[in-house]
Design a protein around this motif. Structure first.
Motif, short mmCIF file in Angstrom:
data_model
loop_
_atom_site.label_atom_id
_atom_site.label_comp_id
_atom_site.label_asym_id
_atom_site.label_seq_id
_atom_site.Cartn_x
_atom_site.Cartn_y
_atom_site.Cartn_z
N ARG A 55 0.88 -1.17 -0.06
CA ARG A 55 0.24 -0.08 0.17
C ARG A 55 0.75 1.02 -0.05
N GLN A 56 2.30 1.03 0.22
CA GLN A 56 3.24 1.84 0.92
C GLN A 56 3.70 2.14 -0.78
N GLY A 57 3.53 0.65 -1.67
CA GLY A 57 4.37 1.24 -3.30
C GLY A 57 4.98 -0.12 -2.94
N ASP A 58 5.75 -0.43 -2.35
CA ASP A 58 6.56 -1.48 -2.95
C ASP A 58 5.92 -2.60 -3.31
N LEU A 59 7.19 -3.11 -4.25
CA LEU A 59 6.73 -4.03 -5.21
C LEU A 59 7.10 -5.47 -4.92
N LEU A 60 6.37 -6.22 -5.44
CA LEU A 60 6.41 -7.32 -5.70
C LEU A 60 6.19 -7.65 -6.79
N LYS A 61 7.27 -9.14 -6.97
CA LYS A 61 7.56 -10.21 -7.99
C LYS A 61 7.85 -11.60 -7.16
N THR A 62 7.02 -12.41 -7.99
CA THR A 62 7.33 -14.14 -7.45
C THR A 62 7.66 -14.57 -8.19
N SER A 63 8.82 -15.85 -7.81
CA SER A 63 9.60 -16.70 -8.98
C SER A 63 8.72 -18.22 -8.81
N MET A 64 9.13 -18.78 -10.11
CA MET A 64 8.38 -20.34 -9.14
C MET A 64 9.83 -20.94 -8.76
N ILE A 65 9.10 -22.16 -8.73
CA ILE A 65 10.19 -23.30 -7.63
C ILE A 65 10.25 -23.60 -8.95
N ASN A 66 12.43 -23.91 -9.10
CA ASN A 66 12.45 -25.54 -9.64
C ASN A 66 12.43 -26.16 -9.21
N GLU A 67 12.98 -26.96 -10.27
CA GLU A 67 12.92 -28.55 -10.40
C GLU A 67 13.94 -29.24 -9.15
N TYR A 68 14.63 -29.27 -9.10
CA TYR A 68 15.54 -29.58 -7.67
C TYR A 68 14.82 -29.05 -6.54
N SER A 69 13.81 -28.16 -6.18
CA SER A 69 13.65 -27.71 -5.00
C SER A 69 12.71 -28.75 -4.52
N TYR A 70 12.05 -29.29 -5.51
CA TYR A 70 10.62 -29.77 -5.38
C TYR A 70 11.44 -31.94 -4.87
N TYR A 71 12.05 -32.39 -5.89
CA TYR A 71 12.89 -33.04 -5.79
C TYR A 71 13.45 -33.28 -3.89
N GLU A 72 13.99 -31.74 -4.00
CA GLU A 72 14.76 -31.83 -2.07
C GLU A 72 13.92 -32.10 -1.60
N PHE A 73 12.06 -31.63 -1.69
CA PHE A 73 11.64 -31.47 -0.43
C PHE A 73 10.43 -32.74 -0.72
N PHE A 74 10.34 -33.27 -2.15
CA PHE A 74 10.04 -34.48 -2.04
C PHE A 74 10.41 -36.49 -1.65
N ARG A 75 11.70 -35.89 -1.76
CA ARG A 75 13.13 -36.51 -1.25
C ARG A 75 13.38 -36.98 0.46
N ASN A 76 13.21 -35.23 1.23
CA ASN A 76 13.12 -35.17 2.40
C ASN A 76 11.79 -36.31 2.93
N LEU A 77 10.94 -36.01 2.01
CA LEU A 77 9.54 -36.79 2.78
C LEU A 77 9.61 -37.96 3.30
N LEU A 78 9.95 -38.92 1.94
CA LEU A 78 10.21 -40.06 0.98
C LEU A 78 11.40 -41.11 2.27
#
Length: 281
Positions: A55-78
């Motif tokens: 509301r004060q003018g800060d600019l937000l930009k989002t980024s996608m999650i890369n394949e390796y980050s997903y892989y690490e996430f899944f591996r840690n769960l499995l």
């Protein structure tokens, strides 16, 4: 307790307290605030800080999650020797989803004895959060992996999403409206009413003149569906829905997550609910 895990992404926009209490692992989407990197931690204080800055003018930009980050996430769960059901936002709204699918293939090859199901929920934000919560309820009641996957697939398109935004310029940046439409809409105080159809996209289904007209259009859309089966604005919509549909049970008000909010602006109001099926009109 079932011998598998339900996991999700920060874009389910669930409160951190809920995720922690129910032991739901989540992968964090990244974003920047005025080019400074952050991660979506799902905490209410983080959301409040970010929206105040926007509301004060800060600019937000989002980024996608890369394949390796997903892989690490899944591996840690499995590695916990449990199967996994992973719920992310609609494939049509996130280029990250393809990375999740590829990472899941790699993880399955590494853990062939385990099951890893990646669901295209066709939901987003609180709609995804609602699906997660309903599946967690069944999970905690002892439902099996296969039965829960089947329930999710059968019910995900029964979660309806109605949105309106306060500032069309955020949708313009994301390509949802043209520069001309944003300019004219701002001058005429046009507020789009958006809906998520079965395909899992985000569509403009109506244009209302002014914020209150947009809120009333959302109420009309909700009551139409349910007849088949800022906090002040949210309270107005909640009370109007309760009056029109007294059969509705608990209605919760919560804040929007940062990543989705970066594309809609701090004035977004949305309603998510389980119904007989999605009906944009």
């Amino acid at each position: 307790m079932p011998d598998f895990i339900i996991a999700t992404a920060s874009t389910a926009d669930l409160p951190r307290e809920y995720l922690d209490r129910h032991h739901i692992p989540f992968i964090r989407y990244g974003y920047t605030v005025n080019d400074l990197p952050r991660e979506d931690d799902c905490r209410e204080e983080s959301r409040a800080e970010i929206y105040a800055g926007m509301r004060q003018g800060d600019l937000l930009k989002t980024s996608m999650i890369n394949e390796y980050s997903y892989y690490e996430f899944f591996r840690n769960l499995l590695e916990q020797e449990k199967d996994v059901i992973y719920l992310d936002m609609s494939e049509k709204m996130s280029v990250s989803f393809e990375n999740a699918k590829r990472a899941a293939e790699t993880a399955r090859a590494e853990f062939p004895e385990r099951k890893l199901y990646v669901m295209d929920t066709r939901c987003v934000s609180g709609g995804l959060g609602l699906l997660v919560k309903r599946m967690v309820e069944r999970y905690e009641a002892g439902e099996s992996f296969d039965a829960l996957v089947q329930w999710g697939e059968e019910h995900k398109l029964k979660i309806a999403h109605h949105f309106t935004v306060d500032d069309l310029n955020y949708l313009k940046r994301g390509g949802r409206v043209s520069n001309a439409s944003a300019l004219v809409g701002s001058l005429l105080s046009i507020k789009p009413v958006l809906y998520v159809p079965d395909a899992g996209t985000l569509d403009v289904v109506k244009k209302a003149r002014g914020r209150r007209a947009a809120l009333k259009a959302i109420v009309e859309g909700v009551t139409h569906d349910l007849s088949r089966v800022d906090a002040t604005d949210a309270g107005f919509v909640r009370d109007a829905i309760r009056k029109a549909c007294p059969q509705v049970g608990e209605v919760n008000i919560s804040s929007l997550g940062v990543v989705i909010g970066a594309h809609t602006g701090p004035g977004l109001l949305a309603v998510f609910y389980l119904c007989g099926g999605r009906q944009p009109e």
